[in-house]
Design an enzyme around this catalytic site. Sequence first.
Site, short mmCIF file in Angstrom:
data_model
loop_
_atom_site.label_atom_id
_atom_site.label_comp_id
_atom_site.label_asym_id
_atom_site.label_seq_id
_atom_site.Cartn_x
_atom_site.Cartn_y
_atom_site.Cartn_z
CG ASP A 14 -2.04 0.96 1.15
OD1 ASP A 14 -2.31 1.48 0.05
OD2 ASP A 14 -2.66 1.23 2.20
CG ASN A 62 -7.63 -2.23 -6.10
OD1 ASN A 62 -6.74 -3.03 -5.92
ND2 ASN A 62 -7.87 -1.27 -5.21
C1 FPP Z 1 -1.81 0.32 -3.24
O1 FPP Z 1 -1.42 1.64 -3.40
C2 FPP Z 1 -1.39 -0.51 -4.33
C3 FPP Z 1 -2.22 -1.06 -5.25
C4 FPP Z 1 -3.67 -0.85 -5.25
C5 FPP Z 1 -1.71 -1.89 -6.30
C6 FPP Z 1 -0.40 -2.57 -6.07
C7 FPP Z 1 0.15 -2.84 -7.39
C8 FPP Z 1 1.44 -2.80 -7.75
C9 FPP Z 1 2.55 -2.60 -6.80
C10 FPP Z 1 1.83 -2.94 -9.17
C11 FPP Z 1 1.10 -3.90 -10.05
C12 FPP Z 1 1.28 -5.31 -9.72
C13 FPP Z 1 1.97 -6.23 -10.45
C14 FPP Z 1 1.88 -7.68 -10.09
C15 FPP Z 1 2.81 -5.89 -11.57
P1 FPP Z 1 -2.52 2.73 -3.39
O2 FPP Z 1 -2.70 3.21 -4.79
O3 FPP Z 1 -3.77 2.24 -2.74
O4 FPP Z 1 -1.84 3.83 -2.51
P2 FPP Z 1 -2.55 4.98 -1.69
O5 FPP Z 1 -3.34 4.32 -0.61
O6 FPP Z 1 -1.41 5.80 -1.19
O7 FPP Z 1 -3.41 5.73 -2.67
#
Ligand code: FPP
Length: 236
Positions: A14, A62
Amino acid sequence: MSVALPRHVAIIMDGNGRWAKQHKVAVALGHRQGVETLREIIRTASNMGIQVLSLYAFSTENWRRSPTEVAALMALILEFFRSEIDELDREGVRIRILGDKAGLPPAQRNSVTDAEQRTRSNQGMQLNIALNYGGRGELVRATRALAEKAVNGDISPQAIGEQDLRDHLYTAGQPDVDLLIRTSGELRISNFLLFQSAYAELIFVDMLWPDFSVADFKRCLDTYAARSRRFGGRTE
Ligand code: FPP
């Protein structure tokens, strides 16, 4: 430390969005930076001999994000499998997707299915990537499968036990989660591996996922090793 190495580590990656905001760049760049972290953690976990690594890449919730962000994540997923599959395969990593692949766009669905097929006989680390995944949905799916078996007379309702449920989860055949790590300071498990994490040690790291390093990961493993796990019992 090897004695207390967790068999199954799950990570809620996250903080990509906040990282992007901090750096005044588009959210897609935050996710791209997050993929860099993910590559290093996969390599480290595999080299350390961790049996199972589960990464929460895309939840069923998501899809509610903006079409631009969803498209960016989908593009990164495709790019990740294209660029990493050769090395992962060489390292003996076995890939499994946790989640409803049928709900993914065709290109992503084909790419992840190919990766699963290609690596299915590998003997190294089990890498679970949760895509279009939700823990409650996973339990509903398992329940439905068991109900169908009961209706067909293949299993008696009274005989259904924890192991039957376990056998119908996406993680069938794998050990429960020993250690669940979440970055970004949020103190939630957000519908990730609900059944499998029942006795997991939880570590919340106050650091955004793109900033999380191999050293931070190793610190989490040390913290885990120092904890005493009782599984509801009593020691001493
Ligand atoms: C959370 O950060 C992260 C995600 C929703 C996606 C995680 C995905 C990746 C690291 C990359 C894609 C995966 C692969 C397998 C290539 P957030 O956007 O919720 O962060 P925030 O809470 O700060 O907005």
